[in-house]
Design a protein around this motif. Structure first.
Motif, short mmCIF file in Angstrom:
data_model
loop_
_atom_site.label_atom_id
_atom_site.label_comp_id
_atom_site.label_asym_id
_atom_site.label_seq_id
_atom_site.Cartn_x
_atom_site.Cartn_y
_atom_site.Cartn_z
N MET A 132 -0.48 -30.05 -5.55
CA MET A 132 0.13 -28.74 -5.77
C MET A 132 1.60 -28.84 -5.38
SD MET A 132 -2.71 -26.32 -3.87
CE MET A 132 -2.04 -24.79 -4.53
N SER A 133 2.43 -28.13 -6.09
CA SER A 133 3.81 -28.01 -5.62
C SER A 133 3.81 -27.18 -4.35
CB SER A 133 4.69 -27.34 -6.69
OG SER A 133 4.37 -25.97 -6.78
N VAL A 134 4.78 -27.41 -3.50
CA VAL A 134 4.82 -26.67 -2.23
C VAL A 134 4.97 -25.17 -2.48
CG1 VAL A 134 7.32 -26.99 -1.95
CG2 VAL A 134 5.89 -26.55 0.05
N VAL A 135 5.67 -24.79 -3.54
CA VAL A 135 5.85 -23.38 -3.84
C VAL A 135 4.50 -22.75 -4.20
CG1 VAL A 135 6.95 -21.73 -5.39
CG2 VAL A 135 8.22 -23.71 -4.59
N ASP A 136 3.73 -23.45 -5.04
CA ASP A 136 2.40 -22.96 -5.41
C ASP A 136 1.51 -22.86 -4.18
OD1 ASP A 136 0.82 -22.01 -7.43
OD2 ASP A 136 0.07 -23.96 -8.06
N PHE A 137 1.55 -23.85 -3.33
CA PHE A 137 0.73 -23.87 -2.12
C PHE A 137 1.07 -22.70 -1.20
CE2 PHE A 137 0.26 -25.30 2.33
CZ PHE A 137 -1.13 -25.49 2.37
N LEU A 138 2.34 -22.47 -0.99
CA LEU A 138 2.77 -21.38 -0.10
C LEU A 138 2.36 -20.03 -0.66
CD1 LEU A 138 6.31 -22.70 0.82
CD2 LEU A 138 4.39 -22.47 2.39
N THR A 139 2.42 -19.90 -1.97
CA THR A 139 2.12 -18.61 -2.59
C THR A 139 0.63 -18.32 -2.61
OG1 THR A 139 4.09 -18.83 -3.97
CG2 THR A 139 2.44 -17.23 -4.66
N LYS A 140 -0.18 -19.35 -2.89
CA LYS A 140 -1.60 -19.12 -3.14
C LYS A 140 -2.49 -19.36 -1.93
CE LYS A 140 -1.41 -20.22 -8.07
NZ LYS A 140 -1.95 -21.06 -9.16
N ILE A 141 -2.11 -20.26 -1.02
CA ILE A 141 -3.02 -20.70 0.04
C ILE A 141 -2.60 -20.21 1.41
CG2 ILE A 141 -4.11 -22.70 1.12
CD1 ILE A 141 -4.83 -22.29 -1.86
N VAL A 142 -1.33 -20.32 1.74
CA VAL A 142 -0.87 -20.02 3.09
C VAL A 142 -0.85 -18.52 3.34
CG1 VAL A 142 1.14 -20.17 4.62
CG2 VAL A 142 0.45 -22.15 3.27
N VAL A 143 -1.26 -18.10 4.54
CA VAL A 143 -1.31 -16.69 4.91
C VAL A 143 0.07 -16.06 4.73
CG1 VAL A 143 -1.66 -15.10 6.83
CG2 VAL A 143 -3.21 -17.02 6.51
N GLN A 144 0.07 -14.87 4.10
CA GLN A 144 1.34 -14.24 3.74
C GLN A 144 1.87 -13.29 4.81
OE1 GLN A 144 2.81 -15.27 0.79
NE2 GLN A 144 1.09 -16.69 0.86
N GLU A 145 0.96 -12.74 5.63
CA GLU A 145 1.44 -11.88 6.71
C GLU A 145 0.44 -11.90 7.85
OE1 GLU A 145 -0.09 -7.37 5.88
OE2 GLU A 145 1.78 -7.96 4.91
N SER A 146 0.87 -11.54 9.04
CA SER A 146 0.02 -11.51 10.23
C SER A 146 0.39 -10.29 11.06
CB SER A 146 0.23 -12.79 11.06
OG SER A 146 -0.50 -12.75 12.26
N ASP A 147 -0.63 -9.45 11.31
CA ASP A 147 -0.38 -8.21 12.06
C ASP A 147 0.74 -7.39 11.44
OD1 ASP A 147 -2.38 -8.83 13.89
OD2 ASP A 147 -1.01 -9.95 15.17
N GLY A 148 0.77 -7.38 10.11
CA GLY A 148 1.78 -6.60 9.41
C GLY A 148 3.14 -7.26 9.32
N ARG A 149 3.27 -8.46 9.87
CA ARG A 149 4.57 -9.15 9.84
C ARG A 149 4.59 -10.16 8.71
NH1 ARG A 149 4.68 -12.47 14.78
NH2 ARG A 149 2.45 -12.58 14.35
N PRO A 150 5.59 -10.13 7.85
CA PRO A 150 5.67 -11.15 6.81
C PRO A 150 5.94 -12.52 7.43
CG PRO A 150 7.68 -9.84 6.86
CD PRO A 150 6.72 -9.18 7.80
N ARG A 151 5.32 -13.52 6.89
CA ARG A 151 5.49 -14.84 7.49
C ARG A 151 6.89 -15.38 7.24
NH1 ARG A 151 5.70 -18.41 3.47
NH2 ARG A 151 4.34 -18.22 1.65
#
Length: 261
Positions: free
Chosen positions: A85-104
């Motif tokens: 996967m490209s890193v951009v695809d991985f970050l968008t689809k797999i990695v958690v996008q926010e935690s406790d309402g905070r954007p990563r």
């Protein structure tokens, strides 16, 4: 560089991700992203290895120990090249996008590309450029198929007409053009190669009529696959100015054919 990440799950939920990313991705992931999560994931993603590239290996047939006096033979299909996967695809689809309402926290490559939805890989950009350059020829091939084969080929199979063998001409023309557009010369999907090989290079013989579909279905299947890939190439040559990171299924199919996914 290829980063290999483990999702920390077990059994059927276990997965490894092969992420094509710049060298500083590992530092960002471990020193910025992991502390930001602060233990909120029960089984967190972890970088378990890195590699300069992903090699292609094939499994060989093997025989397990006899079970209840039955000797079981298992033939494994060849292992496909690991999908990266490209890193951009991985970050968008797999990695958690926010935690406790905070954007990563954003990663550098993501800042440059995600907002534009772009695939950063040069070989993908080259593929799209090759398709665009070949577009007049691709559209001519499609016009020939529409005029001479699209309706005729399936009819000839159903009608038990040996004219169905003529589909091989169009299949070969299309696949020759598709191979020429490969950003990495000679890299083409093994399954497609198998389908094309099974459906081309055939000559009608009278004996084929006794087992008609055995001989003609591979010809029609190969033609339909070639036509599908031709249509996808033409579609995205018109729709894309630059290759996206978030994929339409047809574009994902093309990337798979050229072993870029």
């Amino acid at each position: 560089m290829i980063f290999i990440l483990d999702n920390g799950e077990v059994y059927s939920n276990h997965a490894l991700y092969f992420v094509d990313a710049p060298e500083d991705f590992g530092v960002w992931f471990n020193d910025v992203y992991r502390p930001w999560l602060d233990g909120t994931e029960y089984r967190p993603l972890m970088i378990v290895a890195t590699a300069p590239a992903v090699e292609r290996r094939e499994r060989v047939p093997y025989n397990p120990r006899p079970v209840d006096k039955f000797d079981l033979s298992i033939e494994d299909d060849p292992m496909k090249e690991f999908s990266t996967m490209s890193v951009v695809d991985f970050l968008t689809k797999i990695v958690v996008q926010e935690s406790d309402g905070r954007p990563r926290p954003r990663y550098r490559v993501e800042i440059e590309n995600v907002q534009e939805n772009l695939d950063p890989r040069p070989e993908v950009a080259l593929l799209l450029a090759n398709i665009k350059a070949a577009l007049p020829e691709l559209e001519k091939l499609r016009g020939d198929c529409r005029a001479r084969a699209d309706e005729d080929v399936p009819y000839r199979l159903l009608h038990l007409s040996n004219k169905v063998y003529g589909a091989q001409y169009h299949t070969t023309e299309i696949v020759t053009r598709l191979r020429a557009m490969a950003p990495v010369p000679g890299r083409f999907d093994d399954y497609i190669e198998e389908i094309i090989a099974d459906g081309t290079g055939k000559r009608w013989e009278l004996s084929h009529n006794q087992d008609w579909t055995k001989h003609t279905r591979p010809i029609v299947e190969a033609y339909f696959w070639a036509r599908y890939l031709l249509d996808m190439a033409i579609r995205f040559a018109h729709e894309y100015d630059r290759p996206p990171a978030l994929l339409d299924y047809g574009w994902a199919a093309l990337l798979t054919v050229y072993r870029l996914r």
